[in-house]
Structure formats: C-alpha cells, structure tokens
Design a protein around this motif. Structure first.
Motif, PDB file in Angstrom:
ATOM      1  N   LEU A   1      30.640  18.192 -11.983  1.00 24.74           N
ATOM      2  CA  LEU A   1      31.365  18.981 -12.974  1.00 24.74           C
ATOM      3  C   LEU A   1      30.687  20.332 -13.138  1.00 24.74           C
ATOM      4  O   LEU A   1      29.462  20.447 -13.060  1.00 24.74           O
ATOM      5  CB  LEU A   1      31.402  18.238 -14.305  1.00 24.74           C
ATOM      6  CG  LEU A   1      32.131  16.895 -14.269  1.00 24.74           C
ATOM      7  CD1 LEU A   1      32.064  16.220 -15.627  1.00 24.74           C
ATOM      8  CD2 LEU A   1      33.585  17.089 -13.843  1.00 24.74           C
TER       9      LEU A   1
ATOM     10  N   ARG B   1      38.974  17.858 -15.280  1.00 27.01           N
ATOM     11  CA  ARG B   1      37.839  18.692 -15.683  1.00 27.01           C
ATOM     12  C   ARG B   1      37.485  19.625 -14.540  1.00 27.01           C
ATOM     13  O   ARG B   1      37.671  19.287 -13.371  1.00 27.01           O
ATOM     14  CB  ARG B   1      36.642  17.793 -16.028  1.00 27.01           C
ATOM     15  CG  ARG B   1      36.851  17.049 -17.333  1.00 27.01           C
ATOM     16  CD  ARG B   1      35.733  16.071 -17.599  1.00 27.01           C
ATOM     17  NE  ARG B   1      35.788  14.976 -16.643  1.00 27.01           N
ATOM     18  CZ  ARG B   1      34.962  13.936 -16.659  1.00 27.01           C
ATOM     19  NH1 ARG B   1      34.019  13.861 -17.576  1.00 27.01           N
ATOM     20  NH2 ARG B   1      35.070  12.981 -15.752  1.00 27.01           N
TER      21      ARG B   1
ATOM     22  N   ILE C   1      40.148  14.842 -21.616  1.00 26.82           N
ATOM     23  CA  ILE C   1      40.358  15.063 -20.184  1.00 26.82           C
ATOM     24  C   ILE C   1      39.673  13.982 -19.366  1.00 26.82           C
ATOM     25  O   ILE C   1      40.191  13.555 -18.335  1.00 26.82           O
ATOM     26  CB  ILE C   1      39.858  16.460 -19.757  1.00 26.82           C
ATOM     27  CG1 ILE C   1      40.489  17.531 -20.642  1.00 26.82           C
ATOM     28  CG2 ILE C   1      40.215  16.735 -18.307  1.00 26.82           C
ATOM     29  CD1 ILE C   1      40.226  18.932 -20.182  1.00 26.82           C
TER      30      ILE C   1
ATOM     31  N   SER D   1      37.000  11.866 -25.421  1.00 25.15           N
ATOM     32  CA  SER D   1      36.963  12.801 -24.297  1.00 25.15           C
ATOM     33  C   SER D   1      38.329  12.840 -23.620  1.00 25.15           C
ATOM     34  O   SER D   1      38.588  12.113 -22.663  1.00 25.15           O
ATOM     35  CB  SER D   1      35.889  12.365 -23.297  1.00 25.15           C
ATOM     36  OG  SER D   1      36.059  13.055 -22.077  1.00 25.15           O
TER      37      SER D   1
ATOM     38  N   GLU E   1      41.593  11.750 -16.672  1.00 27.41           N
ATOM     39  CA  GLU E   1      41.116  11.624 -15.294  1.00 27.41           C
ATOM     40  C   GLU E   1      41.017  10.167 -14.896  1.00 27.41           C
ATOM     41  O   GLU E   1      41.372   9.788 -13.784  1.00 27.41           O
ATOM     42  CB  GLU E   1      39.735  12.271 -15.157  1.00 27.41           C
ATOM     43  CG  GLU E   1      39.785  13.698 -14.733  1.00 27.41           C
ATOM     44  CD  GLU E   1      38.390  14.279 -14.563  1.00 27.41           C
ATOM     45  OE1 GLU E   1      37.413  13.517 -14.488  1.00 27.41           O
ATOM     46  OE2 GLU E   1      38.302  15.509 -14.532  1.00 27.41           O
TER      47      GLU E   1
ATOM     48  N   SER F   1      43.554  20.532 -22.416  1.00 29.56           N
ATOM     49  CA  SER F   1      42.845  21.045 -21.239  1.00 29.56           C
ATOM     50  C   SER F   1      42.422  22.494 -21.456  1.00 29.56           C
ATOM     51  O   SER F   1      41.290  22.869 -21.158  1.00 29.56           O
ATOM     52  CB  SER F   1      43.742  20.957 -20.004  1.00 29.56           C
ATOM     53  OG  SER F   1      44.135  19.625 -19.765  1.00 29.56           O
TER      54      SER F   1
ATOM     55  N   GLU G   1      39.343  22.874 -23.502  1.00 32.26           N
ATOM     56  CA  GLU G   1      38.124  22.601 -22.730  1.00 32.26           C
ATOM     57  C   GLU G   1      37.794  23.756 -21.792  1.00 32.26           C
ATOM     58  O   GLU G   1      36.646  24.176 -21.677  1.00 32.26           O
ATOM     59  CB  GLU G   1      38.295  21.322 -21.902  1.00 32.26           C
ATOM     60  CG  GLU G   1      38.401  20.057 -22.733  1.00 32.26           C
ATOM     61  CD  GLU G   1      37.167  19.828 -23.589  1.00 32.26           C
ATOM     62  OE1 GLU G   1      36.058  19.848 -23.031  1.00 32.26           O
ATOM     63  OE2 GLU G   1      37.330  19.676 -24.823  1.00 32.26           O
ATOM     64  N   TYR G   2      38.795  24.267 -21.118  1.00 28.77           N
ATOM     65  CA  TYR G   2      38.560  25.359 -20.165  1.00 28.77           C
ATOM     66  C   TYR G   2      38.034  26.595 -20.885  1.00 28.77           C
ATOM     67  O   TYR G   2      37.181  27.305 -20.377  1.00 28.77           O
ATOM     68  CB  TYR G   2      39.849  25.722 -19.407  1.00 28.77           C
ATOM     69  CG  TYR G   2      40.425  24.593 -18.585  1.00 28.77           C
ATOM     70  CD1 TYR G   2      39.636  23.528 -18.160  1.00 28.77           C
ATOM     71  CD2 TYR G   2      41.755  24.586 -18.217  1.00 28.77           C
ATOM     72  CE1 TYR G   2      40.168  22.492 -17.411  1.00 28.77           C
ATOM     73  CE2 TYR G   2      42.305  23.569 -17.464  1.00 28.77           C
ATOM     74  CZ  TYR G   2      41.506  22.513 -17.060  1.00 28.77           C
ATOM     75  OH  TYR G   2      42.033  21.510 -16.317  1.00 28.77           O
TER      76      TYR G   2
END
Length: 571
Positions: free
Chosen positions: A383, A130, A190, A188, A194, A239, A242-243
């Motif tokens: 974050l 993240r 990512i 979730s 992680e 990813s 999310e980005y």
RNA sequence: GCGCUUGUAGCUCAGCUGGAUAGAGCAACGGCCUUCUAAGCCGUGGGCCACAGGUUCGAUUCCUGUCAGGCGCACCA
C-alpha cells in the motif's frame, strides 16, 4: 528575464545575417550548452549545419563567425574547434550579472506558444481499492508535468480520471449483499470492499453464475437503478475521502475529479455518432471500430453486447467534453505502458470524429515484484501509505544518527519530507519505459541521485546563510559575483542552464531531465563547498560566494518544487 | 503470428530535437572532519553503448534487419 540561450542566439543571428545575407537559417540557428568547460560555456553548430546549403567549408565559416564576436559584451572569446563548432566563452562580467539576477525576476518564456489549456490526466485510481505502489508513478509524474507546464506559463488543469464506473461495481454490489462484514466495513471501508472483491474473484471459479449476476448489477447501475446508485455513491465518497488523505500527504493536487461516470450521459451519443458516421459498426452484437491494416491496431469495442460502455467510450466522451469546455492546447495522459494500444485506438477514433486537438500519451513502465505482478485480487500489494511510512521511518533513523540535536517535532517534520521526497524522486529521476522491479532499498536510498542528497545540499546552503547573518554578514544587493576559482565559474554556468532544463523536461514530458540537472548542479555546488571557504573570506569574496550560494539554493528549491519535492531549512 | 517497448560499467540508471576522449550512483580500493551540516568531497580501477548493415562531416542517439527480455492483441481498465 531573457534566457541566456536567447540572448546568445539573437547575438548570433545578427552576426549570421551580416555574413550570409538572404540565407534561410530557420531551424539551423541555435546555441546550446557544452559538455565540457574546455569547449566554452555555450556553443553553436550553425556552421556545420549550414555549410552544405551555402556550399562553404564549415571550418572557414566558423572562423568568420567567431571573428565577429570581438567586441561582444556577453562573449569574452569565441573559438573554432573540431569540424566547425564555435565555442563561446562568456565574459565573467556578463555571467556574474546574469547569475545575480537569475530567480529575482521571472524567466521570459513568452517565445513559447502557450495559448489554451493543457489538460493532464493522472493518478486515476480505481474506486474501492486502496492505493498501492502501482499508483505511484502516474500520480507523481503527472503532478510534476503539471507543475512544469505551469512554470512555463501554461494554464494547466490536472484531472483525476477516476475509475468509478467499471465492471468492479457489479462485483462489489453482489459481494456487498452477500458477504459484507458490517463491523469491518465501518472500521475500514475500502479494506472491507477489497476483501469482498477478492472473495468474489475467489468464488467465481466454482460459481460461474456469479459473473453473470455481477454483469446484471452493473447494467442496472448504468441504467440508473436507485439502490445500486446509492451504493455506488457510497463507495465513491468513502474512497475519495481516503484518497484525499494520501494526496495531501504527498502534496499532490487536482483541479477536477471527473471520473468515468461523469461522462456516462454522453456515451450513447458517442456511440450514435460513431455509427452514423460509419466509423463504427455492429459486430457480434457489439459496437466496434476496426482499423486499417497498416495501423496495426486491434478492433476497439465501444459498446458491449449487453449494451454497457467501456473505457474507450468514456475516454472519447471525455475528449468531446473537454473540447466543449476548454480551449485545448493539448491533452496529456500519464499511464503505464500497457495502455499504449488503447490510447492509440482512442486517438485515432477521436481524429476520425474530428476531435483533432493534440493528445499525447506519456507511458511509463509499471512496477512489479521480482516474482510477479501486483494484484489487489491476489492480495500481494504494497500500500502507498505503508511505503511512505517505511520511507519516513528510515529517514527518521538517519536524522537521529546525523543530527540528534534537532528538536523532536522538527525531526518528525523533516523525516516526513525527506522520506516522501525520496519516494517521489525515485520515480521522477528515471526515464525508463520498462518494468520496474520493486525493491525497498533502491526505492528508499538516500545516497547519490536522490531527493535527500538534493535536500541536504539545500539545507547546507541555508545553514551557511544563517551563520552569515548571525555574524552580521547579510546578503548584499551591491555584491558582485566573482570568479576566482574554476569551481565558482562552473557552478555559475550551471545556474544559467536551469530554464532550458525545464523546457526540455516539458517538451519530452520527462521530469527526470530536471532531476538530472539538479543533481549535476548539486554535485557542482558540493565540490565548490568542499574546496572553497565562504565565511572565512574577506568581504568582497565572502559576499560574492554567499550570493552565488543563495542563487544556487533558489534554483534547487524551485527545481525540487517542480518535481513536487519539498525542502527543509535544516536536516 | 502481428504490434509496441527495452537492451549503455558487476548492479541501478543518465545521456539534452545526431556532436568532440560515453557519464553518475551503488558496490571495490585509497585519501579528506581542531575549519561554513562527512546525508558530503577528492582520487583509482571497471565499457566492441546487444549484434550486423545503412544515412551523415559526425551515430549510444536516426533508418533497416537479426538476437534477447517485457508488454499488448473483441466485449477489463
């Protein structure tokens, strides 16, 4: 429209040519703003810079030059000061007209050689992690540099050089097979990846064979193994989704997302070329480039013992790709300063390969806590989303206090823009190439040289213009800008300084020069606003001040836009 | 050890390809809202620009050295 410095320089050129025929004045003739109004509005150091070459006394030369300004329409008077400055005081008429037409026509930057494409590498997060505040500076500074170069008329390509091909994938694939919690992963993605990554790092100490396993999985992936490729693709896609959300929220965009994997196919060729040309050699089973002693660079590994490629390899492949697909003006890399040596290595190697396009590394100090580094592995990160949420929350509280009458949905919208603007600006207003210690209160300050201060100044002006319109006093095309008070004149002079501030920011790759300029402009405006009424004045002065205010607001909006900070009409 | 980078007000930082008495913000103190948004404005105090040399008409800025902090230095990115 012509930049005011250019107008003044061409006028000066005429004078100097007449006075000193045949003199080579290249690089000596320029006009710059003054530091203090008592030294005029602009000045030239030409006499001091040229006196020696001409065998003359600089003060006498300055006097000769100043005397020639007598019938100039732009310069009201020219004074000689100090060791040979020629201080230029603009005529009110010229200044007023210049400010009036500023922003209504595009500035003329055609004197800048802008051929080709400017490529900007920025943000570049590592897939399956993240984004945290460590990604903030590259993202925000890179985006601003992109906007600034565009404004100057360059063709710019923003590239997100994703870390989508590193060693973390070997670890992730191993962890995915061993420890994945399917339910958490769906909730979730990512976050769960992680967790797996951290788990891997934790266990490796006790089970060193895990590292070897990860290396093998990475190698399989790089050799095209179907299952590993499928997993890799899954990690990348999730990813990027999310980005995308966070980039939209931050008003940051890219033209391409060519991560390291994009260049994978080229890497064997790069290695071969380097070996064939004798630039690289085999050392301890790896392919390595060594540098001359005077270059003070450590050896650069191009291919590991196990045949895998590295960051340097993909960066070289990237340069080669760009050379084939773009007409490169320059390549700009925005990363933290721990990578200075890496880029020096890559630049040197690429030059030896004949990839000679200009490349520049724009380093910045990375961010850390007072007690240590951020690390996804250790789990002590803030974050990016949490930072933005906190900023918006604080902005919301201030709005509630200062402007409770605003409609609720507008409060939310304004809070979002103010909060995010504050965070972005906190990084953009600094030029420090040194460690930044993270501090909530400093990052989210709303006083002084901050985005909220600039946004507030803008909103004030807009509010005043709305009030004027309500009273039937719309901006008038035939209004002139008058200078009844020194505050008005100082403000107008600052408006003329905007385009050169942008140019300097571009040349130095330092968005903070625009931030500094805007802060100065806004301080000047607020002094004016506080001391001089607008709407109560008689028409001629009212329309003059209204127009001046309007022009200031446009500069603020344009300038903030170059920094990627949005404005609001009221706050 | 080698290299890079930083050192400016109590704190956080500007200082524009060398320019005139070094600037902001925060913090401290004193003023300004029956007047266009006080998230603002005005004022006061606070500095051998780390140190020592050098180049220059002129150095916070460029060069050299010293001291101090940070970072990097073969298979991470």
């Amino acid at each position: 429209m012509t930049l005011i410095e250019k107008t003044l320089e061409s006028e000066l050129l005429g004078i100097v040519k007449e006075l000193y025929p045949g003199f080579d004045m290249s690089g000596k003739l320029f006009v710059q703003k003054t530091g203090d109004a008592k030294f005029g509005d602009y000045q030239t150091n030409f006499a001091m810079v040229s006196a020696k070459a001409l065998g003359r006394n600089p003060v006498e030369m300055a006097k000769e030059i100043a005397a020639k300004y007598i019938r100039s329409g732009t310069v009201e008077r020219a004074e000689v000061a100090g060791p040979g400055f020629v201080n230029l005081f603009l005529s009110d008429k010229f200044l007023g007209e210049y400010v009036k037409s500023a922003n209504t026509r595009a500035y003329d930057f055609t004197f800048i050689p802008r051929r080709g494409d400017v490529l900007v590498d920025y943000s570049s997060p590592n897939i399956a992690k993240r984004m945290h505040i460590g990604h903030l500076r590259s993202t925000v500074i890179g985006d601003a540099i992109k906007r600034i170069y565009k404004f100057l008329g360059y063709k710019v390509i923003g590239d997100n050089h994703l870390g989508d091909w590193g060693t973390q994938f070997g670890k992730l694939i191993v962890g995915y097979r061993k420890w994945l919690n399917r339910a958490d992963y769906e909730k979730s993605p990512i976050g769960e990846l992680e967790r797996i990554y951290v788990e891997f790092e934790r266990r490796t100490e006790a089970e060193p064979e895990l590292a070897e396993e990860a290396r093998q999985e990475l190698k399989k992936l790089q050799d095209g193994d179907t299952e590993n490729t499928r997993l890799w693709k899954e990690f990348v896609d999730m990813s990027l989704t999310e980005y995308g959300k966070i980039y939209r929220r931050m008003n940051v965009s890219f033209d391409t997302f060519h991560g390291e994997s994009f260049y994978h196919g080229r890497m064997p060729g790069i290695v071969k070329t380097l070996l064939d040309k004798g630039i690289a050699q085999i050392s301890e089973d790896a392919v390595v480039v060594f540098f001359e002693e005077a270059e003070h660079l450590p050896p650069c590994i191009i291919r590991k013992q196990d045949g895998a490629f590295l960051y340097a390899t993909s960066d070289l492949a990237c340069i080669q790709y760009r050379r084939e697909h773009y007409e490169i003006n320059r390549i700009i890399y925005v990363t933290d300063d721990r990578q200075i040596d890496h880029f020096r290595q890559v630049f040197r190697i690429s030059e030896r390969m004949g990839l000679n396009e200009p490349k520049v590394h724009v380093p910045f100090g990375f961010m850390k806590f007072a007690d240590g580094m951020f690390s996804t592995r250790k789990g002590n990160v803030i974050l990016l989303d949490d930072l933005l949420d906190e900023a918006v929350k604080r902005a919301r509280a201030v709005i509630e206090e200062k402007n409770p009458g605003l409609p609720e949905d507008e409060k939310d919208l304004v809070a979002e823009k103010v909060g995010i603007g504050a965070v972005k600006y906190a990084d953009l207003s600094k030029n420090r190439v040194s460690v930044v210690i993270f501090d909530w209160d400093k990052m989210l300050s709303f006083d002084g040289n901050t985005a909220p201060y600039l946004m507030y100044t803008y909103a004030r002006i807009r509010s005043m213009i709305r009030k004027a319109e309500d009273a039937g006093k719309n901006l008038r095309d035939d209004a002139s800008i008058l200078f009844e008070d020194a505050l008005e004149r100082a403000l107008a002079v600052r408006v003329t300084q905007f385009p050169v501030a942008v140019m300097k920011a571009a040349e130095a790759y330092s968005p903070n020069l625009i931030a500094d300029y805007l802060f100065d402009l806004c301080q000047s405006y607020n002094s004016f606003y506080n001391a001089l009424p607008v709407l109560k004045e008689k028409d001629e002065l009212l329309y003059s001040r209204l127009l001046l205010s309007e022009q200031v607001s446009r500069v603020i909006k344009t300038g903030l836009d170059l920094l990627g900070v949005e404005t609001v009409e009221r706050m």
